[in-house]
Design an enzyme around this catalytic site. Structure first.
Site, short mmCIF file in Angstrom:
data_model
loop_
_atom_site.label_atom_id
_atom_site.label_comp_id
_atom_site.label_asym_id
_atom_site.label_seq_id
_atom_site.Cartn_x
_atom_site.Cartn_y
_atom_site.Cartn_z
N ALA A 91 -3.08 -4.48 -2.96
CA ALA A 91 -2.73 -5.88 -2.69
C ALA A 91 -1.29 -6.04 -2.21
O ALA A 91 -0.98 -6.92 -1.41
CB ALA A 91 -2.96 -6.73 -3.94
N CYS A 130 -8.27 -7.27 -5.37
CA CYS A 130 -8.51 -7.51 -6.79
C CYS A 130 -7.43 -6.79 -7.59
O CYS A 130 -7.24 -5.57 -7.41
CB CYS A 130 -9.89 -7.00 -7.19
N VAL A 131 -6.74 -7.54 -8.43
CA VAL A 131 -5.69 -6.97 -9.29
C VAL A 131 -6.14 -7.15 -10.73
O VAL A 131 -6.38 -8.29 -11.17
CB VAL A 131 -4.34 -7.66 -9.06
N HIS A 178 3.40 -4.00 -14.37
CA HIS A 178 3.17 -3.86 -12.93
C HIS A 178 2.19 -4.90 -12.42
O HIS A 178 2.24 -5.33 -11.27
CB HIS A 178 2.68 -2.44 -12.60
N1 LIG Z 1 -2.97 -2.01 -9.78
C1 LIG Z 1 -3.46 -2.52 -8.59
C2 LIG Z 1 -2.85 -2.24 -7.36
N2 LIG Z 1 -1.76 -1.44 -7.32
C3 LIG Z 1 -1.30 -0.81 -6.10
C4 LIG Z 1 -0.36 -1.70 -5.30
O1 LIG Z 1 -1.06 -2.80 -4.72
C5 LIG Z 1 0.26 -0.90 -4.14
O2 LIG Z 1 -0.78 -0.41 -3.30
C6 LIG Z 1 1.07 0.27 -4.66
O3 LIG Z 1 2.06 -0.22 -5.56
C7 LIG Z 1 1.76 1.02 -3.51
O4 LIG Z 1 2.59 0.15 -2.79
N3 LIG Z 1 -3.33 -2.78 -6.23
C8 LIG Z 1 -4.44 -3.60 -6.25
O5 LIG Z 1 -4.87 -4.08 -5.19
N4 LIG Z 1 -5.04 -3.88 -7.43
C9 LIG Z 1 -4.60 -3.37 -8.61
O6 LIG Z 1 -5.18 -3.66 -9.70
C1 LIG Z 2 -2.16 -4.09 -11.72
C2 LIG Z 2 -1.71 -2.68 -11.75
O1 LIG Z 2 -0.80 -2.29 -11.04
C3 LIG Z 2 -2.32 -1.80 -12.78
O2 LIG Z 2 -3.40 -1.08 -12.22
C4 LIG Z 2 -1.29 -0.81 -13.25
O3 LIG Z 2 -1.79 -0.30 -14.45
P1 LIG Z 2 -0.72 0.09 -15.56
O4 LIG Z 2 0.06 -1.18 -15.86
O5 LIG Z 2 -1.55 0.55 -16.76
O6 LIG Z 2 0.15 1.19 -14.99
#
Ligand SMILES: Nc1c(NC[C@H](O)[C@H](O)[C@H](O)CO)[nH]c(=O)[nH]c1=O
Ligand SMILES: CC(=O)[C@@H](O)COP(=O)(O)O
Length: 179
Positions: A59, A83-84, A91
């Protein structure tokens, strides 16, 4: 059901000139992304518009990808899908806030974007929001982009390449009702 979702109560706009959108997807959760895509594509098809589709890792990359496309191509609008899901650390807040704020800032600069990035606590919450037969957030994001495009065409002529105009400088297109 999706029909009860408040994001689906506005009738889809109708266009007299072709419309082309870009669906930008972050398939961090592939199953959720596929449902969001299905909902968005169904909505765009119902409106009779065409689209391209790209994927980025997560995202956080969606605003950058859409910003690139807005500057370097000629899409009328954009649908951001992702989706996050909260993990163990903070994070989650970064990914949610920065992806959403990035899209909002692009919108204020003239990119017409529907935001379909789910920010949820668990996979179960994501499924019912992504499911086109349930809350259909992907379809809702596509509909939002279409409504913005319709507004832009009503008040400012063609949307392709249109930037944000300071108040008072918008050209009213021929034959449209004055705002
Ligand atoms: N934890 C989730 C992520 N994390 C990755 C970040 O979006 C990004 O790609 C990374 O930090 C490299 O720049 N992304 C999602 O879409 N959903 C998650 O739950
Ligand atoms: C929303 C995120 O970036 C998540 O996937 C990261 O997981 P974590 O907080 O356990 O490192």
């Amino acid at each position: 059901m999706a029909d009860q979702d408040p994001h689906h109560i506005l009738a889809l706009p109708e266009f007299d000139k072709p419309v082309k959108l870009l669906i930008a997807v972050a398939p961090f959760y592939r199953d959720i992304a596929d449902m969001l895509i299905a909902g968005a594509q169904a909505k765009l098809e119902a409106a009779g518009v065409t689209h391209d589709l790209i994927e980025v890792p997560g995202a956080l990359e969606l605003p950058t990808a859409i910003g690139l496309a807005h500057r370097m191509s000629n899409y009328d609008g954009f649908v951001a899908l992702g989706c996050v899901i909260r993990g163990e650390t903070t994070h989650y807040e970064t990914v949610c806030n920065d992806s959403s704020r990035g899209l909002t800032l692009l919108g204020l600069q003239g990119a017409l974007i529907g935001n379909g990035i789910l920010t949820v606590e668990n996979h179960e919450q994501a499924v019912c929001r992504a499911d086109p037969a349930d809350m259909d957030k992907g379809g809702g994001a596509a509909a939002a982009a279409l409504h913005l495009i319709a507004l832009a065409r009503r008040w400012g002529g063609e949307t392709r390449g249109v930037g944000f105009r300071p108040a008072g400088t918008i050209q009213i297109a021929e034959g449209t009702d004055r705002a």
